[in-house]
Design a protein around this motif. Structure first.
Motif, short mmCIF file in Angstrom:
data_model
loop_
_atom_site.label_atom_id
_atom_site.label_comp_id
_atom_site.label_asym_id
_atom_site.label_seq_id
_atom_site.Cartn_x
_atom_site.Cartn_y
_atom_site.Cartn_z
N TRP A 1 -3.83 -14.83 1.86
CA TRP A 1 -3.16 -14.27 3.04
C TRP A 1 -4.03 -14.61 4.25
CZ3 TRP A 1 1.09 -13.20 5.08
CH2 TRP A 1 1.27 -12.23 6.06
N TRP B 1 4.66 -14.88 6.35
CA TRP B 1 5.84 -14.00 6.32
C TRP B 1 6.64 -14.09 7.62
CZ3 TRP B 1 3.15 -8.64 5.28
CH2 TRP B 1 2.53 -8.66 4.03
N ASP C 1 0.82 -1.21 0.00
CA ASP C 1 0.00 0.00 0.00
C ASP C 1 0.86 1.27 0.00
OD1 ASP C 1 -2.14 1.68 0.32
OD2 ASP C 1 -2.91 0.73 2.13
C1 DGJ Z 1 -4.22 -5.20 4.99
C2 DGJ Z 1 -3.30 -6.31 4.56
O1 DGJ Z 1 -3.67 -7.52 5.16
C3 DGJ Z 1 -1.86 -5.92 4.90
O2 DGJ Z 1 -0.99 -6.98 4.62
C4 DGJ Z 1 -1.53 -4.68 4.12
O3 DGJ Z 1 -1.53 -4.97 2.76
C5 DGJ Z 1 -2.51 -3.56 4.44
N1 DGJ Z 1 -3.87 -3.99 4.29
C6 DGJ Z 1 -2.26 -2.36 3.56
O4 DGJ Z 1 -3.18 -1.39 3.72
#
Ligand code: DGJ
Length: 726
Positions: free
Chosen positions: A533, A562, A355
């Motif tokens: 994720w 990670w 981001d």
């Molecule tokens: C939520 C994600 O899970 C994070 O890894 C990261 O990308 C943030 N958003 C960025 O705003």
């Protein structure tokens, strides 16, 4: 080659119909599923479980007698798919309101067709031209069935569907069943729960517009007390739907278990014009005789070979670096290039900028929707950074959150009507952002176009597709009031169609499904994404529990993990770099630490661990997972083992929370090896006991076991077994 550990059969698979008895037999792998047409022309469930003998026959199905005047046969007959009608009180699959006020639907068999591994059965209402097409497709390797229903309006007037399920899974009568399911919240996803199935109904659901973390659309049912990780009957299922959903697990009045699943019926209403149809999501169901471990191994195999975009043999996940925890929104060309150099030095294969790179984005208060490269942070666009990443031998990935808009954005100022909203009502923000209404054709077009353009103009190999809030005020004022609730379906259909079209136009681009962590992981989104994720919680100790829960439903192959900084932001817990690596190496390895703060010895450790991971990644990502010691219920230890498809390598990870009272670490009994095979043991990290041989048979490692020397707090070790007789 038959994959190890999933008890795959060389048995053939077949779908056949016995005309005399009107019974369908579906046999595949180690599973049989039997259903028939009864005298009421209902589709009746007859058997689901361990594979039967090909010579086994079933008599002509008869509907069950009613219980009394209070409960007619419609409630006691186990049906595959029911319309709500008559005096039905169990959960229906389909509920319709017709324009004349009639809400009675009685579905009867019309025809069927068998094509290879697929059975289609057509049902029709007793008087109205409403047809339902039930589909069953069986996966020959795992015996997992995919079920769905398509409702067709062939009447001359519109009707409203108020509830639609993909179908009902029926289990034999019994009072000793146990349900497992997954719950969670942000940074605390994938908690595993168990409960005895009692009379009544348990609803697992999301009303959030997307999959959500509160419940995940997965269930497993076993017989309590006669079951463990590797033994006993387990029936399991997962819904392929990324919108609001529900799964109902019901023990009816005669102790039968029914599981229905589909889009959530709460606030649901789908107007179907004459000639139109509505297709339910796919609901997958499987059976394992090998306990809950066997059930997850079947699901993992199925996901890799059948669900993921590049199945049956999708690419192994590269080791990636992600900038988020290092720089948050403070990304710029020089800073990212410096991180990229450091990441490349330890063997990272993919560099992902998170981001902060677009519009006027410097906090989470602004810019979502403005998908142009920030000219101050990247004065020459993304090209110099991408070129640098390539010159370092890595490919380049980029974070996007396409379905969202900040009120403080050019897009919102121009198109306030593009957000989900009810006219004249407040618009609730989550993380300072609103949801774009992707059901709108213009929004769908905008999202597709900006992504397509970005991928055309930049050499991007990977998108991390984020989604950081749930729905509120789900209005769609641009369409007629009676069509507004279609948003629950049309949104998800458009999401899938964007992903599908992007993948077709940019076949080399890989995509991760992220939703502020693990809030949108299901077999629907996984058809269009390469990895997921599981959680923003990157504390390597918390992750043991999170990852354990995750693997009940989803494959380690897609589970991004990670290595981040210590102490972690989550719990302020201090963990060694080796521990953090070993925790992450159980899935798809990524690094998310601030490499600018690392010392030379950290780089040396990381380089060694990344190299080790590359030696074992095929086994970790493709092999059969055995949970040897579960971290659940406050366990002081956690041990997983993965055995490669050809049984030539096994990798074991062991974690100790805290030593107690001088007790040594429990002996580790391996599974899934060839008993007669000869394997050499080697430590990946940590110490093996000096008392065990370095080479022994698979039988030895499984029966005698392995001792490792782990003492203290938050200790970890890993070792591998390599076949030396091949
Ligand atoms: C939520 C994600 O899970 C994070 O890894 C990261 O990308 C943030 N958003 C960025 O705003």
């Amino acid at each position: 080659m038959i994959p190890a550990g999933i008890n795959a059969q060389t048995k053939s698979s077949s779908i056949r119909f016995d005309k005399q008895t009107q019974v369908f037999h579906i046999d595949a792998a180690d599973m049989s599923y039997v259903l028939g047409i009864n005298e009421q022309k209902e589709i009746q469930a007859l058997y689901w479980g361990k594979r039967l003998n090909a010579a086994d026959t079933f008599g002509v199905p008869h509907s069950a007698p009613g219980l009394s005047g209070f409960d007619s046969s419609i409630n006691t007959t186990q049906q595959e798919f029911t319309g709500w009608g008559g005096g039905q009180y169990v959960e229906p699959d389909l509920k319709i309101t017709f324009p004349d006020g009639n809400r009675d639907l009685v579905l009867q068999y019309v025809s069927h067709i068998i094509e290879g591994d697929k059975l289609t059965i057509v049902l029709k209402d007793i008087s109205r031209d409403v047809f339902v097409q039930l589909e069953y497709q069986v996966d020959t390797t795992t015996g997992i069935l995919k079920r769905s229903a398509q409702v067709q309006n062939k009447t001359s007037a519109p009707l409203t569907i108020e509830q639609i399920a993909s179908g009902t899974w029926n289990l034999p009568r019994g009072t000793d069943y146990r349900l497992r399911y997954l719950t969670g919240r942000w940074a605390g996803e994938w908690s595993l729960h168990e409960q005895i199935i009692q009379p009544g109904k348990t609803t697992l659901e999301s009303r959030r517009g997307s999959t959500g973390a509160q419940n995940n659309p997965w269930f497993a049912i076993d017989r309590n007390g006669s079951n463990d990780q590797d033994h006993g009957d387990v029936w399991f299922g997962a819904l392929g739907w990324s919108g609001s959903w529900q799964i109902n697990v019901e023990q009816d009045e005669v102790q039968q278990i029914r599981v229905t699943g589909g889009p959530n019926s709460f606030d649901f209403g789908y107007r179907l014009a004459p000639g139109e149809h509505l297709q339910s999501p796919d609901f997958y169901g499987g059976y394992s005789h090998d306990g809950i471990g066997g059930a997850s191994r079947l699901l993992h195999r199925f996901e890799i070979s059948t669900i993921l975009p590049h199945g049956p043999d999708p690419k192994l996940r590269p080791v990636l670096y992600n900038s988020w925890e290092a720089t948050e929104f403070k990304v710029d060309e020089a800073g990212q290039e410096a991180l990229a150099e450091k990441a490349a030095s330890i063997g990272v294969e993919r560099f992902v900028m998170d981001d902060g790179w677009f519009g006027q984005r410097s906090t989470d208060h602004a810019a979502l929707g403005d998908w142009y490269v920030n000219p101050v942070k990247f004065p020459h666009g993304l090209k110099p950074l991408i070129d640098k990443v390539h010159s370092l031998g890595m490919d380049f990935g980029l974070w996007v959150e396409p379905e969202m808009v900040n009120p403080d954005s050019d897009l919102y100022r121009k198109h306030p009507d593009w957000a989900l909203n009810f006219t004249g009502r407040p618009r609730s923000e989550g993380r300072n952002q609103l949801m774009l209404n992707l059901a709108r054709p213009d929004v769908r077009e905008y999202v597709f176009q900006f992504l397509d353009k970005m991928l055309n103009e930049n050499d991007i190999a990977f998108l991390k597709w984020d989604y950081n809030r749930n729905w509120s005020e789900p209005g769609w004022p641009a369409v007629a009031p009676e069509d507004q609730k279609k948003v629950y379906i049309a949104y998800v259909q458009n999401l899938y169609s964007i992903l599908e079209e992007l993948r077709a136009k940019h076949p080399r681009v890989e995509i991760e499904s992220c939703s502020g962590g693990g809030s949108r992981i299901d077999l629907g989104i996984m058809r269009y994404t390469d990895e997921v994720w599981p959680s923003d919680n990157t504390d390597a100790f918390d992750r043991l529990l999170i990852q354990d829960g995750f693997t009940y439903a989803y494959a380690p192959a897609v589970m991004m993990a990670w290595v981040t900084d210590s102490p972690t932001w989550v719990n302020q817990r201090t963990l060694s770099l080796e521990y953090r690596f070993l925790s992450s190496m159980q899935g798809s390895l990524g690094i998310g630490a601030n490499l600018n703060n690392w010392k030379p010895e950290d780089f040396a450790t990381a380089k060694k661990m990344v190299a080790q991971y590359k030696q074992i990644r095929e086994t970790v990502q493709r092999g059969s997972l055995y949970r040897l010691i579960s971290p659940q219920n406050g366990s002081e230890q956690s041990v997983t083992e993965t055995v490669s498809k050809d049984q030539s390598q096994a990798v074991t990870f062991a974690f100790l929370h805290s030593s107690q009272m001088l007790y040594p670490f429990p002996r580790i009994y391996l599974r899934g090896l060839r008993p007669e095979g000869i394997y050499k043991i080697s430590a990946i990290d940590g110490k093996l006991s000096g008392d065990i041989p370095s080479v022994a048979s698979g039988a030895f490692w499984m029966q005698h076991g392995v001792d490792i020397e782990l003492r203290g707090d938050f200790q970890a070790a890993a070792f591998s077994l390599e076949a030396v007789d091949r």
